[in-house]
Design an enzyme around this catalytic site. Structure first.
Site, PDB file in Angstrom:
ATOM      1  N   GLU A 287      35.056  44.377  44.638  1.00  0.00           N
ATOM      2  CA  GLU A 287      35.293  44.426  43.191  1.00  0.00           C
ATOM      3  C   GLU A 287      34.370  45.447  42.527  1.00  0.00           C
ATOM      4  O   GLU A 287      34.761  46.118  41.560  1.00  0.00           O
ATOM      5  CB  GLU A 287      35.106  43.031  42.594  1.00  0.00           C
ATOM      6  CG  GLU A 287      36.240  42.088  42.985  1.00  0.00           C
ATOM      7  CD  GLU A 287      36.102  40.709  42.388  1.00  0.00           C
ATOM      8  OE1 GLU A 287      36.931  40.343  41.541  1.00  0.00           O
ATOM      9  OE2 GLU A 287      35.160  39.983  42.773  1.00  0.00           O
TER      10      GLU A 287
ATOM     11  N   GLU B  21      37.886  35.593  49.167  1.00  0.00           N
ATOM     12  CA  GLU B  21      37.615  34.402  48.350  1.00  0.00           C
ATOM     13  C   GLU B  21      38.593  33.262  48.606  1.00  0.00           C
ATOM     14  O   GLU B  21      38.231  32.084  48.463  1.00  0.00           O
ATOM     15  CB  GLU B  21      37.650  34.766  46.860  1.00  0.00           C
ATOM     16  CG  GLU B  21      36.470  35.578  46.380  1.00  0.00           C
ATOM     17  CD  GLU B  21      36.687  37.080  46.525  1.00  0.00           C
ATOM     18  OE1 GLU B  21      35.896  37.849  45.963  1.00  0.00           O
ATOM     19  OE2 GLU B  21      37.662  37.486  47.191  1.00  0.00           O
TER      20      GLU B  21
END
Length: 691
Positions: free
Chosen positions: A107, A127
């Protein structure tokens, strides 16, 4: 001595190189997030800086969030704030991805204006494996950058992609050996030609139809709540402006964070990490070198173990007692690889390379050059002791001598050699080339470096290794025996095979005990009972009637239609009812909740005994065994985590009821279970003390 800053910035020829150094994996701690934000602000304010490069020390770019901060109050700046400080720079920012960029690490890279990756880098958003979704803009930036369908796949399966694959989908602009040098050059070019449009400003993705098709496929069999959340968050990238999409992503993240299934998945992640730590290992213990292996026994299990070594690039000798048996074993291995090629999961080139690493030989003398020898013959103590007695004169000094036994006493096997320090158990699960679990059984005289070698080797073989002490069945099969006994008893008391299997299916297991028994072959358990003098009246009656499972098209179920699809069989009902009558049992209807409790609670009870005896070091180790070897559903965290979720007093109470009703003293709650329940604690409290 002042602690070094985890983020530094050096300006060289107009380029500010921001470097992260937060070993071991450059996790995004509060100090790293703050350092990134300050470095970005300094670069913006410095007129000598024309462009920015973000990179890291070591073999990792950024491996994600700092897990030590899980469950604690947030410390500013947040990760979205740190990423925004890079993304909003008027000067071009290029990520030099020197190694793994995972989760929040990717990210961060997505917030940069361009990306260059080293050839060995891995990029991913894992995740979902923690029951979460990317929470720092990944669900909004990635679809705008590479398209919604590829982005969803990366998020929903959680597996990283190579640098080359990332370039193919437009996730990185370049792949270069000198990743920082290439990033500097790209950053300076962009300073001349103009900063690229940040991912957040690129507008909604365009491939809605492809995305919806991919989403429908993913949602069909998804029991992980974060998969559905990923789908909804990516939909927001189509339907909402970026900031509103970020808000939607955050709402999904917070909901998942508090979901019991998500908590279970985080426990699974942390438990697997903890299982890699070997309790009681002397400081400084180093594993032995393993450059060549040998496997004794070319059957299904031995061949699968040989494949594990070949798949890891380790040359292996497959040893049999005759040329005929050897050829049969090698043909089985070749057939397995051919199936993988046919399915498209293996290239022909890779198949040839792996087969080239497997050499077949007749006779134990062929084990002489191996650094590790794995015995994988029948579960007969006499045969195993004979082999190990011969191995001590054949195997070179320092070679690890491992037995693949599922049940037998590793210390007794080790006593048949004059080098018990080299002996341990390496219990692979069938099919060995597929199943992830490896129980590493530490004997009372196993050398520390031998144990460390087996654990490191397990990881090289792409297994999840867990240390077990010596006892009958070790961790997994010892607990399984409790479930098997209760499943048999449920049939005698009134349940039918399909009712018992359905109860475990509803809990989340892919297969119930009777369908699994039919798949494995009912004669396997029957032989073990014959050798140990134990009885299972229903199972024994089925075997004696020639019902061995799928291999005979008849077991607990009838497979005559296609050989694989089992349906209830009236003949089985008749056998069960006959056994019930012989046992003097009046049959009764048994509800699903009782079935589930009677299958699972005795296993948890046995897990408590295993902990109290020191067979397993941590409750999380037991969970790791059942998750990776026996199909326990990850969204419930494993048997010991599940017990804590239910509350130990409830389990103690029900076990006492079961013991009274059956007269079976083995169902009385274990002392450890009772102590924890009375203290208002759970098994997790033991792991916290051991950490």
């Amino acid at each position: 001595m002042a602690q070094e800053e985890p983020v530094t910035s050096v300006v060289e020829e107009g380029v500010a190189v921001i470097r992260i150094a937060n070993p071991p994996v450059n996790a995004l701690s509060a100090a790293v997030r703050g350092g990134l934000k300050r470095a970005a602000e300094a670069a913006e304010a410095d007129p000598s800086v024309r462009a920015v490069v973000v990179t890291a020390e070591g073999r990792t770019f950024i491996a994600g969030a700092d897990i030590t901060e899980f469950g604690k109050p947030p410390v500013p700046p947040t990760l979205p704030e740190a990423i925004a400080s890079l993304e909003s720079l008027a000067k071009p920012v290029v990520a030099a991805i020197n190694g793994a960029a995972l989760g929040g690490g990717l990210e961060v890279a997505l917030g940069c204006h361009a990306r260059v990756a080293a050839p060995g880098a891995k990029l991913g958003l894992p995740e979902v494996k923690l029951g979460l979704l990317p929470g720092a803009g990944g669900t909004q930036r990635l679809p705008r950058l590479v398209g919604a369908a590829p982005a969803l796949k990366l998020m929903a399966d959680g597996n990283p992609v190579s640098a080359e694959a990332a370039k193919a989908i437009g996730l990185v602009e370049e792949v270069a050996e000198d990743v920082v040098g290439a990033a500097r050059a790209l950053a300076l070019r962009l300073a001349e030609t103009g900063r690229p449009t940040p991912a957040r400003d690129r507008g909604a993705p365009e491939d809605r139809e492809a995305f919806e098709e991919a989403a429908a496929g993913l949602l069909k069999n998804a029991d992980n709540p974060s998969v559905a959340a990923c789908v909804e968050a990516v939909r927001a990238a189509f339907d909402l402006p970026f900031e509103e999409g970020m808000a939607a992503e955050r709402a999904h993240f917070l909901r998942l964070r508090d979901d019991p299934r998500s908590k279970a998945l985080r426990h699974v992640f942390l438990a697997e990490r903890a299982a890699a730590r070997i309790p009681g290992l002397p400081r400084g213990t180093q594993p032995r070198r393993v450059e060549r292996a040998a496997v004794i026994g070319g059957g299904t299990m031995g061949g699968g173990i040989a494949m594990c070594f070949a798949n890891a690039g380790i040359p292996v000798t497959l040893i049999e007692t005759s040329e005929e048996n050897l050829q049969r074993g090698l043909e089985r291995v070749a057939g397995n690889y051919a199936t993988s090629v046919k399915r498209g999961s293996l290239t022909e080139e890779a198949r040839a390379k792996r087969m080239g690493l497997i050499e077949g030989k007749v006779g134990l003398d062929a084990a002489a050059g191996a650094d590790v020898v794995v015995e994988a013959v029948f579960e007969e103590m006499g045969l195993k002791k004979e082999i190990f007695g011969k191995l001590e004169t054949v195997a070179k000094p320092g070679a690890i001598l491992a037995t693949n036994t599922s049940y037998l006493d590793v210390d007794e096997i080790a006593a048949s050699t004059s080098r018990p320090a080299d002996v341990l158990g390496m219990h692979f699960f069938s099919p060995a080339n597929v199943m992830k679990l490896l129980e590493v059984v530490r004997g009372k005289r196993t050398a520390p470096d031998a144990l460390a070698t087996a654990m490191e080797l397990g990881r090289k073989l792409a297994k999840v290794p867990v240390v077990s002490g010596v006892c009958y069945g070790f961790i997994g099969n010892r607990m399984l025996a409790r479930r098997t006994a209760q499943a048999e008893r449920l049939l005698i008391e009134g349940a039918l095979p399909e009712e018992v299997d359905a109860a475990l299916n509803a809990f989340g297991f892919r297969m119930g005990p009777f369908a699994m028994g039919d798949l494995a072959g009912l004669d396997i358990g029957w032989r073990i009972r014959q050798a140990t003098g134990k009885k299972a009246p229903v199972a024994d009656a089925l075997v004696e009637a020639g019902r061995l499972g799928q291999k005979t098209k008849r077991g607990y179920y009838d497979y005559s239609a296609d050989g694989r699809t089992g349906v209830p069989d009236p003949e089985v009902v008749a056998i069960i009812e006959r056994v019930s009558a012989e046992q003097g049992v009046t049959r009764r209807p048994i509800g699903r909740e009782e079935i589930t409790e009677r299958l699972l609670f005795p296993m948890i009870n046995e897990g408590a005994r295993i902990l109290e005896e020191g067979i397993a070091a941590r409750a999380g180790d037991i969970d790791t065994v059942w998750l990776n070897g026996y199909g326990w559903p990850a969204v419930t965290g494993g048997p010991m985590f599940h017990a804590d979720s239910l509350g130990l007093p409830r389990i103690v109470g029900r076990l006492r009821e079961f013991a009274r009703a059956s007269g079976d003293e083995s169902l009385e709650p274990a002392p450890l279970l009772v102590r924890l329940a009375e203290a208002g604690q759970g098994f997790a409290s033991l792991d916290e003390k051991a950490a």
